[in-house]
Design a protein around this motif. Structure first.
Motif, short mmCIF file in Angstrom:
data_model
loop_
_atom_site.label_atom_id
_atom_site.label_comp_id
_atom_site.label_asym_id
_atom_site.label_seq_id
_atom_site.Cartn_x
_atom_site.Cartn_y
_atom_site.Cartn_z
N ALA A 236 0.82 -1.21 0.00
CA ALA A 236 0.00 0.00 0.00
C ALA A 236 0.86 1.26 0.00
O ALA A 236 0.52 2.26 -0.64
N THR A 237 1.98 1.23 0.69
CA THR A 237 2.88 2.39 0.70
C THR A 237 3.46 2.64 -0.68
O THR A 237 3.51 3.79 -1.16
N SER A 238 3.90 1.58 -1.36
CA SER A 238 4.47 1.74 -2.70
C SER A 238 3.43 2.26 -3.69
O SER A 238 3.69 3.18 -4.47
N PHE A 239 2.23 1.70 -3.64
CA PHE A 239 1.19 2.13 -4.57
C PHE A 239 0.70 3.53 -4.27
O PHE A 239 0.36 4.29 -5.19
N SER A 240 0.65 3.91 -3.00
CA SER A 240 0.23 5.27 -2.67
C SER A 240 1.26 6.30 -3.13
O SER A 240 0.89 7.41 -3.56
N LEU A 241 2.55 5.97 -3.08
CA LEU A 241 3.57 6.88 -3.61
C LEU A 241 3.42 7.05 -5.12
O LEU A 241 3.55 8.17 -5.65
N ALA B 199 -7.22 6.71 -5.13
CA ALA B 199 -6.30 5.62 -4.83
C ALA B 199 -5.47 5.92 -3.59
O ALA B 199 -5.23 5.03 -2.75
N ILE B 200 -5.03 7.18 -3.43
CA ILE B 200 -4.27 7.55 -2.24
C ILE B 200 -5.11 7.37 -0.98
O ILE B 200 -4.65 6.82 0.03
N TRP C 258 -9.76 -2.19 -4.88
CA TRP C 258 -10.23 -0.90 -5.39
C TRP C 258 -9.08 0.10 -5.56
O TRP C 258 -9.08 0.91 -6.49
N GLY C 259 -8.10 0.04 -4.69
CA GLY C 259 -6.94 0.90 -4.86
C GLY C 259 -6.17 0.58 -6.13
O GLY C 259 -5.74 1.49 -6.86
N LEU C 260 -6.00 -0.71 -6.44
CA LEU C 260 -5.33 -1.10 -7.68
C LEU C 260 -6.11 -0.66 -8.91
O LEU C 260 -5.54 -0.19 -9.90
N VAL C 261 -7.43 -0.80 -8.85
CA VAL C 261 -8.27 -0.38 -9.98
C VAL C 261 -8.16 1.13 -10.21
O VAL C 261 -8.02 1.60 -11.35
N MET C 262 -8.23 1.91 -9.13
CA MET C 262 -8.13 3.36 -9.25
C MET C 262 -6.75 3.78 -9.76
O MET C 262 -6.63 4.71 -10.56
N LEU C 263 -5.72 3.09 -9.32
CA LEU C 263 -4.37 3.41 -9.78
C LEU C 263 -4.22 3.12 -11.27
O LEU C 263 -3.62 3.92 -12.02
N PHE C 264 -4.73 2.00 -11.72
CA PHE C 264 -4.65 1.67 -13.14
C PHE C 264 -5.48 2.65 -13.97
O PHE C 264 -5.06 3.06 -15.07
N ILE D 292 -7.70 5.38 -0.56
CA ILE D 292 -7.96 3.95 -0.33
C ILE D 292 -6.73 3.27 0.27
O ILE D 292 -6.84 2.49 1.23
N PHE D 293 -5.56 3.57 -0.26
CA PHE D 293 -4.35 2.94 0.29
C PHE D 293 -4.03 3.45 1.69
O PHE D 293 -3.45 2.71 2.50
N PHE D 294 -4.40 4.70 1.99
CA PHE D 294 -4.24 5.17 3.37
C PHE D 294 -5.16 4.42 4.33
O PHE D 294 -4.79 4.13 5.47
N SER D 295 -6.37 4.09 3.85
CA SER D 295 -7.26 3.29 4.69
C SER D 295 -6.73 1.88 4.89
O SER D 295 -6.95 1.26 5.94
N VAL D 296 -5.99 1.36 3.90
CA VAL D 296 -5.34 0.05 4.08
C VAL D 296 -4.23 0.15 5.12
O VAL D 296 -4.04 -0.75 5.95
N LEU D 297 -3.49 1.26 5.08
CA LEU D 297 -2.39 1.43 6.04
C LEU D 297 -2.89 1.60 7.47
O LEU D 297 -2.21 1.19 8.42
N THR D 298 -4.06 2.20 7.65
CA THR D 298 -4.57 2.48 8.99
C THR D 298 -5.59 1.45 9.47
O THR D 298 -6.31 1.70 10.44
N ALA D 299 -5.69 0.30 8.80
CA ALA D 299 -6.63 -0.73 9.22
C ALA D 299 -6.18 -1.40 10.52
O ALA D 299 -5.01 -1.31 10.91
#
Length: 303
Positions: free
Chosen positions: A94-99, A150-151, A177-183, A153-160
């Protein structure tokens, strides 16, 4: 349920572990290594425990073995290490994808401020009436909004919380959903870039430049899709595989029932049409036979 299955569900081992206690044990490493990531491994373990839990009576969930542990306590104790591994894997990914999403958001925001072309006297861009400029504006907006989504969503993954049950639906769904938004943001970014290049070189007969840029823009999309699609597919089928199979089965059953009903109706209609056609052919044949056969009275007169 057959007698053997009931006997198996009611049986206990030497340490008074019922079948739900045994389902809470960690799977062997040889079996876990077949699954790609620690998060999906934890999800499979939890799914297996839930399936066994549906088969046993409710009082089995609170039974204690010789150590005084319930099945849930055994499951939590056995899967502590796997939960930590899955949490670490999800947070690193999630950190890599959010960056990457933040970098895309920065690029498209800067592109929205500095639009291609010059401005006219009334403050409008000179290319605002061209279709390629409208494509640039729409794709740039889509890329910005999807990258920001996407940012988030990935922040919500980090804070779960990353409890055991979060690996069942909550965290995998957010990650997908984060991967879909990023793509989507990456695709819209490439479309915006290609439309900008078309605005610059479209009227100068530099078609070879356009073709080269379009081919180059498809390379990052192909790489991202080919490398991240297996991960998205594994999460999708691991999380919603049974529901998807049930939906497909229901759709197929509905289609087969409709086809069967249509066949019965069409069979009756076809039989009626065939019978009407046969009766009409018979009538036509009889009428033609009568007209071709000369009457007997005329023959007698000729004689």
């Amino acid at each position: 349920m057959s007698g053997r299955k009931e006997l198996l569900l009611m049986s206990q081992d030497i340490d008074k572990n019922n079948i739900l206690h045994l389902a809470g044990n960690l799977a062997p490493k040889s079996q876990l290594n077949r699954i790609p990531s620690a998060a999906i491994q934890m999800q499979h373990e939890l799914q297996w425990y839930k399936e066994v839990e549906k088969l046993v009576p409710p009082d089995y969930k609170e039974e204690k073995n010789s150590k005084g542990e319930t099945p849930r306590m055994v499951f939590m104790e056995e899967h502590k290490g796997l939960v930590k591994e899955g949490q670490k894997w999800m947070k690193d990914s999630a950190t890599s994808f959010s960056l990457a999403a933040a970098l895309i958001a920065t690029i498209v925001f800067a592109a929205a401020i500095t639009v291609p072309g010059d401005y006219s006297d009334d403050g409008r861009p000179t290319f605002h009436k061209r279709a390629s400029f409208k494509i640039f504006a729409v794709s740039d907006s889509i890329s910005l909004f999807s990258s920001v989504a996407a940012i988030i969503i990935f922040f919500s993954v980090l804070t779960a919380r990353y409890s055991e049950h979060d690996f069942l639906y909550s965290v995998p769904t957010k990650f997908m959903w984060g991967l879909v938004m990023l793509f989507l943001s990456l695709t819209a970014l490439m479309v915006a870039f290609c439309s900008t290049v078309y605005l610059v070189f479209g009227d100068r007969k530099g078609y070879w430049i356009l073709y080269l840029v379009y081919a180059s823009a498809s390379v990052p999309l192909f790489l991202f899709f080919s490398w991240q699609y297996p991960l998205l597919r594994d999460f999708l089928f691991s999380t919603y595989g049974p529901e998807i199979s049930r939906m497909i089965r229901r759709c197929l059953l509905g289609i087969s029932e409709r086809l069967r009903a249509w066949y019965k109706k069409s069979k009756k209609i076809i039989l009626k049409l065939v019978s009407c056609f046969a009766a009409r052919c018979y009538c036509c044949w009889c009428c033609r036979y009568r007209t071709d056969t000369p009457p007997q009275s005329s023959k007698q007169n000729i004689v």
